[in-house]
Design a protein around this motif. Structure first.
Motif, PDB file in Angstrom:
ATOM      1  N   ALA A 152      50.186-145.734  93.674  1.00 45.52           N
ATOM      2  CA  ALA A 152      51.749-146.503  93.891  1.00 45.52           C
ATOM      3  C   ALA A 152      51.849-147.025  92.829  1.00 45.52           C
ATOM      4  CB  ALA A 152      52.420-146.288  95.607  1.00 45.52           C
ATOM      5  N   VAL A 153      50.126-147.895  93.132  1.00 43.20           N
ATOM      6  CA  VAL A 153      51.315-149.321  92.300  1.00 43.20           C
ATOM      7  C   VAL A 153      50.846-148.747  90.779  1.00 43.20           C
ATOM      8  CG1 VAL A 153      48.882-151.243  91.087  1.00 43.20           C
ATOM      9  CG2 VAL A 153      49.133-150.572  93.871  1.00 43.20           C
ATOM     10  N   CYS A 154      50.423-147.622  90.393  1.00 47.48           N
ATOM     11  CA  CYS A 154      49.928-147.265  89.056  1.00 47.48           C
ATOM     12  C   CYS A 154      51.253-146.712  88.135  1.00 47.48           C
ATOM     13  CB  CYS A 154      48.778-146.077  88.869  1.00 47.48           C
ATOM     14  SG  CYS A 154      47.390-147.111  88.974  1.00 47.48           S
ATOM     15  N   ASN A 176      54.152-138.985  86.640  1.00 47.97           N
ATOM     16  CA  ASN A 176      52.966-138.520  87.466  1.00 47.97           C
ATOM     17  C   ASN A 176      52.391-139.044  89.057  1.00 47.97           C
ATOM     18  OD1 ASN A 176      53.061-136.328  85.733  1.00 47.97           O
ATOM     19  ND2 ASN A 176      52.514-136.934  84.102  1.00 47.97           N
ATOM     20  N   TYR A 177      52.341-140.656  88.478  1.00 47.82           N
ATOM     21  CA  TYR A 177      52.056-141.300  89.651  1.00 47.82           C
ATOM     22  C   TYR A 177      52.823-141.607  90.178  1.00 47.82           C
ATOM     23  CZ  TYR A 177      47.923-143.187  87.064  1.00 47.82           C
ATOM     24  OH  TYR A 177      47.199-143.221  85.843  1.00 47.82           O
ATOM     25  N   TYR A 178      54.425-140.679  90.740  1.00 48.77           N
ATOM     26  CA  TYR A 178      55.326-140.877  91.253  1.00 48.77           C
ATOM     27  C   TYR A 178      55.206-139.804  92.374  1.00 48.77           C
ATOM     28  CZ  TYR A 178      60.245-140.745  93.078  1.00 48.77           C
ATOM     29  OH  TYR A 178      61.526-140.693  93.927  1.00 48.77           O
ATOM     30  N   SER A 179      55.080-138.574  91.620  1.00 48.35           N
ATOM     31  CA  SER A 179      55.473-137.114  92.362  1.00 48.35           C
ATOM     32  C   SER A 179      53.532-137.680  92.856  1.00 48.35           C
ATOM     33  CB  SER A 179      55.252-136.284  91.159  1.00 48.35           C
ATOM     34  OG  SER A 179      56.518-135.882  90.125  1.00 48.35           O
ATOM     35  N   LEU A 207      56.124-149.548  97.803  1.00 49.25           N
ATOM     36  CA  LEU A 207      56.215-149.485  96.318  1.00 49.25           C
ATOM     37  C   LEU A 207      57.453-148.397  95.861  1.00 49.25           C
ATOM     38  CD1 LEU A 207      52.221-150.359  95.823  1.00 49.25           C
ATOM     39  CD2 LEU A 207      54.690-151.798  95.448  1.00 49.25           C
ATOM     40  N   LEU A 208      56.830-147.284  96.954  1.00 50.12           N
ATOM     41  CA  LEU A 208      58.459-146.519  95.874  1.00 50.12           C
ATOM     42  C   LEU A 208      60.244-146.803  96.558  1.00 50.12           C
ATOM     43  CD1 LEU A 208      57.344-143.002  97.634  1.00 50.12           C
ATOM     44  CD2 LEU A 208      56.608-143.743  95.327  1.00 50.12           C
ATOM     45  N   CYS A 209      59.727-147.793  97.228  1.00 48.92           N
ATOM     46  CA  CYS A 209      61.509-147.994  96.808  1.00 48.92           C
ATOM     47  C   CYS A 209      61.800-149.117  95.461  1.00 48.92           C
ATOM     48  CB  CYS A 209      61.827-149.389  97.948  1.00 48.92           C
ATOM     49  SG  CYS A 209      62.072-148.355  99.873  1.00 48.92           S
ATOM     50  N   LYS A 210      60.588-149.760  95.767  1.00 47.50           N
ATOM     51  CA  LYS A 210      60.186-151.050  94.285  1.00 47.50           C
ATOM     52  C   LYS A 210      60.546-150.342  93.078  1.00 47.50           C
ATOM     53  CE  LYS A 210      57.416-154.617  92.827  1.00 47.50           C
ATOM     54  NZ  LYS A 210      58.843-155.817  93.853  1.00 47.50           N
ATOM     55  N   TYR A 211      59.694-149.032  92.617  1.00 42.51           N
ATOM     56  CA  TYR A 211      59.753-147.959  91.576  1.00 42.51           C
ATOM     57  C   TYR A 211      61.431-147.827  91.524  1.00 42.51           C
ATOM     58  CZ  TYR A 211      58.752-143.831  89.278  1.00 42.51           C
ATOM     59  OH  TYR A 211      58.529-143.110  88.123  1.00 42.51           O
ATOM     60  N   GLU A 212      62.004-146.418  92.879  1.00 42.93           N
ATOM     61  CA  GLU A 212      63.230-146.961  92.010  1.00 42.93           C
ATOM     62  C   GLU A 212      63.947-147.993  91.620  1.00 42.93           C
ATOM     63  OE1 GLU A 212      63.366-144.335  91.994  1.00 42.93           O
ATOM     64  OE2 GLU A 212      63.086-142.997  93.213  1.00 42.93           O
ATOM     65  N   ILE A 213      63.745-149.078  92.404  1.00 42.80           N
ATOM     66  CA  ILE A 213      64.384-150.736  91.617  1.00 42.80           C
ATOM     67  C   ILE A 213      64.256-150.939  90.844  1.00 42.80           C
ATOM     68  CG2 ILE A 213      64.918-152.792  92.402  1.00 42.80           C
ATOM     69  CD1 ILE A 213      64.349-152.738  94.707  1.00 42.80           C
ATOM     70  N   VAL A 214      62.785-150.398  89.762  1.00 44.77           N
ATOM     71  CA  VAL A 214      62.911-150.931  88.659  1.00 44.77           C
ATOM     72  C   VAL A 214      62.931-149.888  87.519  1.00 44.77           C
ATOM     73  CG1 VAL A 214      60.294-151.279  87.158  1.00 44.77           C
ATOM     74  CG2 VAL A 214      60.289-151.821  89.434  1.00 44.77           C
ATOM     75  N   ARG A 215      63.289-148.625  88.091  1.00 42.82           N
ATOM     76  CA  ARG A 215      63.751-147.288  87.460  1.00 42.82           C
ATOM     77  C   ARG A 215      65.340-147.500  86.746  1.00 42.82           C
ATOM     78  NH1 ARG A 215      65.202-141.803  88.040  1.00 42.82           N
ATOM     79  NH2 ARG A 215      65.666-141.939  89.908  1.00 42.82           N
ATOM     80  N   GLY A 216      65.660-148.423  87.992  1.00 44.33           N
ATOM     81  CA  GLY A 216      67.637-148.522  88.109  1.00 44.33           C
ATOM     82  C   GLY A 216      68.024-147.127  89.079  1.00 44.33           C
TER      83      GLY A 216
END
Length: 533
Positions: A152-154, A176-179, A207-216
């Motif tokens: 998740a961090v990566c 890939n890290y997300y998957s 961190l998945l929530c954070k990932y989606e924010i960073v991704r837009g």
């Protein structure tokens, strides 16, 4: 981790011309890039009937020689192994990390993205920087012993690097890290019947929530946020968690949840978890800063449309900034239940005492205070915005009181509610933008929280010249912090302004009365889960 921990401002990144990219061999750690996560790529918190095999976890790298240097460990790499630079670079001139360390049980890629997170990502993906930044002090030690959290961090680190360097290799690694994180979480959920869902898995969901924010993202992040809420409830709330993990997740959840209520009130589910951790004086949070009360007030403003059929309750609520919709039988006239004071007017960053994190400079606190003042101006602007939409959609309706003892109430027009708001809308917009123009908007991460104040100011300003200030400021945030939701805010503003300009050209000249296009109309029309955190 390293011989000497690298500070957030360590100068280990440099600009250089990209070397020729080498083709990855079939034995590379990453398989062929998978498509970007689609709208069905979320966490299903209901365990599936069969076990899910986690996507390749950290593979144990073969032993390598290393030599000690001033800033840490430097591996002696095999000549045939692709370096992270080769994988992540696609254009010259991008800011790319040079790997400074090697940890025996981590792959080269994990070391690469973990180091980027340590030195850059953790500083730019928070709204408060200090020596005690939990994105480093909590996540990194836990990730070292948790393959799931490491993935998740990566994922977040690689995506953030891709945003700032436009590196296709980093973007593919992020996917890939997300998957891998999703698959690992599904596997962990399958064990919930016999085991407690662990703290590290909850941190991974956050961190998945954070990932989606960073991704837009405009489709997935609400699902992750709702899943995080249900999982915390299933654990027994924040009180059942390790205190450090609970404080970090509480700040992340409260910030994202309140922002979701502001821009996606109809899509977010009601929070069933108590956000008060009963831990005494709270620590100044890296996401919320001084704005927690202001975020709560704006979230309550989002609920005002539910009072559109009760003029009296709506009038009292606007005047007091207290929402009674959760108390339908509340006696509004009872002398022991007066409405609150004008909360936006009397708010101060000193209203709530906080524990200041270690290493937080006075200059940092000053920036936090200035950003919070922008949020207060945004609160006034947002209140006007919601009330104008209510008046537009219900202009001439005689409203009925919920109490059978009261006669029908007259229509609630703009002339009724406008005097109740102490600060005119255009004054709030001007004050916010004038303050923002005095900020350097450099890479001090406190400024990254300005997305919502800039967005709502751009939506509600009646001065076309303000558009340049808003777009220019949002552009600086996008360039300096690499968070994708800023791009989404700019896209929505562009659509809104174009529609309003077209309406003005078609109807303004002939004097036809037309409903003013509201930014929430655009959000609903697009079906976006807009996130302004």
């Amino acid at each position: 981790m390293w011989v000497e921990p690298l500070g957030p401002s360590a100068q280990v990144f440099s600009k250089f011309e990209a070397p020729k990219r080498r083709r990855l061999s079939k034995s590379s750690e990453f398989p062929s890039p998978t498509p970007s996560p689609s709208s069905d790529a979320w966490i299903d918190i209901h365990p599936s009937s069969g076990p899910v095999t986690p996507w390749s976890w950290s593979t144990l790298s073969s032993p390598r020689e290393y030599r000690t240097i001033t800033s840490g460990f430097s591996p002696v790499m095999d000549a045939d192994e692709p370096s992270p630079t080769d994988i992540d670079m696609c254009i010259s001139g991008a800011v790319i990390p040079q790997p400074q360390g090697y940890i025996s049980h981590l792959s080269t890629h994990e070391t690469h993205y973990l180091q980027y997170h340590m030195e850059q990502g953790s500083r730019l993906l928070a709204n408060l920087e200090s020596e005690d930044n939990p994105l480093r002090s909590i996540l990194i030690p836990r990730a070292m012993s948790s393959p799931l959290l490491m993935k998740a961090v990566c994922a977040v680190s690689a995506l953030h690097l891709a945003n700032r360097s436009h590196g296709f290799g980093a973007h593919n690694a992020a996917v890939n890290y997300y998957s891998g994180t999703l698959n690992g979480l599904r596997s962990a959920l399958g064990k919930c019947s016999t085991e407690v869902f662990p703290d590290d898995a909850l941190l991974a969901v956050g961190l998945l929530c954070k990932y989606e924010i960073v991704r837009g993202s405009v489709k997935q992040w609400v699902v992750h946020l709702n899943a995080l809420q249900r999982l915390i409830v299933s654990r027994g709330g924040f009180a059942s968690m390790d205190r450090d993990a609970a404080e970090f997740l509480r700040g992340l959840f409260v910030y994202a949840y309140q922002m979701a209520r502001i821009s996606n009130h109809n899509r977010i589910t009601s929070a069933d978890i108590c956000v008060d951790s009963n831990i005494g004086i709270p620590k100044l949070d890296i996401y919320i800063g001084y704005t927690e009360e202001l975020l709560e007030l704006c979230a309550r403003i989002a609920e005002l449309p539910s009072l559109k059929n009760d003029t009296l309750a709506l009038r009292l609520t606007v005047a007091s900034m207290y929402v009674f919709c959760s108390l339908p039988s509340f006696n509004l006239f009872h002398p022991t239940n007066p409405p609150r004071n004008e909360s936006l007017l009397v708010w101060s960053h000193t209203s709530t005492p906080y524990i200041i994190p270690q290493g937080t400079s006075p200059a940092t606190l000053t920036r936090l205070q200035l950003v919070a003042e922008c949020f207060r101006d945004a609160g006034f602007t947002y209140l006007h915005s919601i009330m104008e939409r209510i008046s537009r959609d219900h202009p001439d309706t005689t409203l009925m009181s919920p109490s059978t003892d009261l006669p029908p109430q007259p229509p609630f027009s703009t002339h009724d509610w406008l005097p109740l708001i102490s600060t005119p809308k255009q004054l709030a917009v001007h004050r916010c933008l004038a303050r923002v123009e005095t900020f350097p908007l450099d890479d001090h991460c406190e400024y990254s929280a300005l997305t919502f104040p800039l967005f709502i100011s751009g939506c509600e300003s009646e001065n076309v010249a303000d558009r340049d200030v808003v777009l220019g400021s949002l552009g600086k945030l996008q360039d300096n912090f690499g968070i994708g939701n800023v791009r989404r805010a700019k896209e929505l503003l562009g659509i809104l302004w174009a529609r309003r300009d077209a309406d003005a050209g078609l109807y303004g000249a002939v004097g036809v009365d037309r409903k003013k296009m509201h930014w929430l109309d655009i959000v609903e029309e697009l079906g976006w889960e807009l996130i302004l955190a």
